[in-house]
Write a protein that holds these residues in place. Structure first.
Motif, short mmCIF file in Angstrom:
data_model
loop_
_atom_site.label_atom_id
_atom_site.label_comp_id
_atom_site.label_asym_id
_atom_site.label_seq_id
_atom_site.Cartn_x
_atom_site.Cartn_y
_atom_site.Cartn_z
N VAL A 1 0.60 -1.17 -0.03
CA VAL A 1 -0.12 0.01 -0.02
C VAL A 1 0.78 1.15 0.11
O VAL A 1 0.81 2.14 -0.86
CB VAL A 1 -0.87 0.07 1.32
CG1 VAL A 1 -1.58 1.19 1.40
CG2 VAL A 1 -2.01 -1.29 1.16
N VAL A 2 1.97 1.20 0.94
CA VAL A 2 3.06 2.34 0.80
C VAL A 2 3.40 2.65 -0.59
O VAL A 2 3.31 3.67 -1.00
CB VAL A 2 3.97 1.94 1.96
CG1 VAL A 2 4.90 3.19 1.87
CG2 VAL A 2 3.33 1.85 3.42
N VAL A 3 3.74 1.47 -1.25
CA VAL A 3 4.46 1.81 -2.55
C VAL A 3 3.63 2.45 -3.35
O VAL A 3 3.78 3.29 -4.15
CB VAL A 3 4.83 0.06 -3.01
CG1 VAL A 3 5.34 0.57 -4.59
CG2 VAL A 3 6.08 -0.15 -2.36
N VAL A 4 2.19 1.71 -3.30
CA VAL A 4 1.19 2.44 -4.35
C VAL A 4 0.79 3.91 -4.05
O VAL A 4 0.87 5.02 -4.98
CB VAL A 4 -0.13 1.61 -4.19
CG1 VAL A 4 -1.22 2.11 -5.06
CG2 VAL A 4 0.07 0.28 -4.80
N ILE A 5 0.98 4.27 -2.75
CA ILE A 5 0.70 5.54 -2.61
C ILE A 5 1.84 6.37 -3.08
O ILE A 5 1.60 7.53 -3.62
CB ILE A 5 0.45 5.92 -0.88
CG1 ILE A 5 -1.08 5.28 -0.59
CG2 ILE A 5 0.35 7.29 -0.50
CD1 ILE A 5 -0.97 5.02 1.02
N GLY A 6 3.07 5.90 -2.93
CA GLY A 6 4.26 6.55 -3.43
C GLY A 6 4.27 6.84 -4.79
O GLY A 6 4.55 7.66 -5.42
N ILE A 7 3.79 5.84 -5.71
CA ILE A 7 3.66 5.83 -7.05
C ILE A 7 2.67 6.95 -7.49
O ILE A 7 2.82 7.74 -8.18
CB ILE A 7 3.07 4.51 -7.47
CG1 ILE A 7 4.29 3.50 -7.73
CG2 ILE A 7 2.77 4.78 -9.00
CD1 ILE A 7 3.85 2.00 -8.15
N ILE A 8 1.61 7.11 -6.81
CA ILE A 8 0.50 8.14 -7.17
C ILE A 8 1.14 9.63 -6.65
O ILE A 8 1.06 10.30 -7.66
CB ILE A 8 -0.63 7.83 -6.30
CG1 ILE A 8 -1.51 6.53 -6.61
CG2 ILE A 8 -1.57 8.99 -6.46
CD1 ILE A 8 -2.52 6.30 -5.75
N ARG A 9 1.74 9.75 -5.58
CA ARG A 9 2.29 11.05 -5.22
C ARG A 9 3.69 11.27 -5.98
O ARG A 9 3.93 12.76 -6.07
CB ARG A 9 2.58 10.89 -3.69
CG ARG A 9 1.39 10.70 -2.71
CD ARG A 9 1.25 11.37 -1.49
NE ARG A 9 1.68 12.86 -1.57
CZ ARG A 9 0.81 13.82 -1.75
NH1 ARG A 9 -0.43 13.35 -1.77
NH2 ARG A 9 1.31 15.13 -1.75
#
Lengths: 155, 177
Positions: free
Chosen positions: B2-10
């Motif tokens: 989840v952290v990685v996905v949020i990182g990708i979005i941001r």
């Protein structure tokens, strides 16, 4: 691409044989452990791609020329499909490997090996071909940028 | 993950996005290992984390490494994502409980494969036996898909170059292609 980094060049030279042997291990040990033609093909292609990224695509194409890659793509499919035809000629259903050896079990063994080799050839060469095309375009873009820079400098 | 996905979005630097994508693939591969699907994990690590990262980097070399600013409101795509995700989650509610022995998919042909694969094909890895022998047709189709995809990419990308070469031959100094 990154031709002048000594550390990368030396490390890649050390890694290349290991990657290729691992690919072959995955290919031929796939019947006993995890892996098979698909994974092995990707690993083998990755080795050549790594070489191409560090030493330049032209060097990689000296090792594995583009023409060989382009013939290997259909060759793998033909091996796979041809195995099926061969088993039909030997009086069995399409892709039934039993008649390839004296005992059906051994026949299955041979058939799986041949079919996995077909998968390996197609997957590896497809990955390589795509990389060659992309990389070739990148090189062209570099050249064009260089030319544009020169023209800008002159004008 | 989840952290990685949020990182990708941001993240707005596409280089970072590609790297985070590779990390996501590796995390997914470890999930597959935990689920005892080692073959799938290997494929995910090799193709998802390895090959696609390399190809995306090659693409980044051709384009700019910064994300283009948004030209439309993000509300409609967000709504579509939420609806699709909601429908999928709703669909999983009807699935049989995870990993139970009397689930339909464990009752059909799987027991036959598990019991007879080693005796019939001499291959202790049942996954290979099923892939190459029992379901040889499917694997043949898979290889054909890879073949078609590869040929398609080759045709698409090398045709453009031929036209550029023609333009260069004809125009000499025209470089607008």
């Amino acid at each position: 691409m990154m031709r002048d980094t000594v550390i990368l060049r030396v490390v890649v030279k050390l890694l290349l044989p290991a990657i290729l042997i691992f690919a072959l291990y995955v290919q031929f040990h796939g019947e006993y452990g995890p892996g098979g033609g698909f994974q092995a093909g990707v690993a083998a292609a990755a080795a050549i791609i790594l070489y191409g990224m560090i030493f330049g695509i032209d060097e990689a194409q000296k090792v594995v020329p583009r023409r060989i890659v382009n013939t290997m793509i259909p060759l793998g499919v033909l091996i796979f499909a041809g195995t099926g035809v061969a088993s039909m000629f030997l009086g069995e259903n399409y892709l039934n490997y039993s008649p390839f050896a004296s005992k059906p079990v051994n026949g299955q063994h041979v058939g799986i090996l041949v079919v996995e080799a077909g998968v390996f050839i197609t997957v590896a060469s497809t990955m390589l071909a795509i990389f060659y095309v992309f990389g070739g375009r990148a090189d062209e873009a570099d050249q064009r940028a260089d030319e544009a820079g020169k023209k800008g400098g002159e004008g | 993950m989840v952290v990685v996905v949020i990182g990708i979005i941001r993240a707005h630097n596409l280089f970072a996005v590609v790297m985070l994508g590779g990390i996501y693939s590796f995390l997914l591969a470890t999930v597959m290992v935990i689920l005892d699907a080692v073959d799938v994990a290997m494929t995910e690590a090799a193709v998802g984390a390895g090959m696609s990262t390399v190809l995306l980097l090659a693409v980044l070399h051709l384009t700019r490494a910064r994300e283009a600013p948004l030209r439309h409101a993000p509300a409609i795509p967000l709504l579509v994502c939420l609806l699709t995700g909601g429908a999928l989650v709703y669909g999983t509610l009807d699935l049989p409980p995870f990993g139970k022995a009397d689930n339909p998919q464990n009752q059909h042909v799987a027991p036959y494969y598990l019991e007879n694969a080693e005796a019939e094909t001499k291959s202790p890895n049942v996954v290979t036996a099923v892939l190459a022998s029992y379901r040889g047709y499917d694997t043949l189709g898979e290889v054909a898909v890879i073949f078609t995809a590869g040929i398609g990419v080759l045709i698409l990308l090398s045709r453009r170059r031929r036209r550029e070469m023609i333009v260069e031959d004809e125009g000499g100094s025209k470089h607008d292609a």
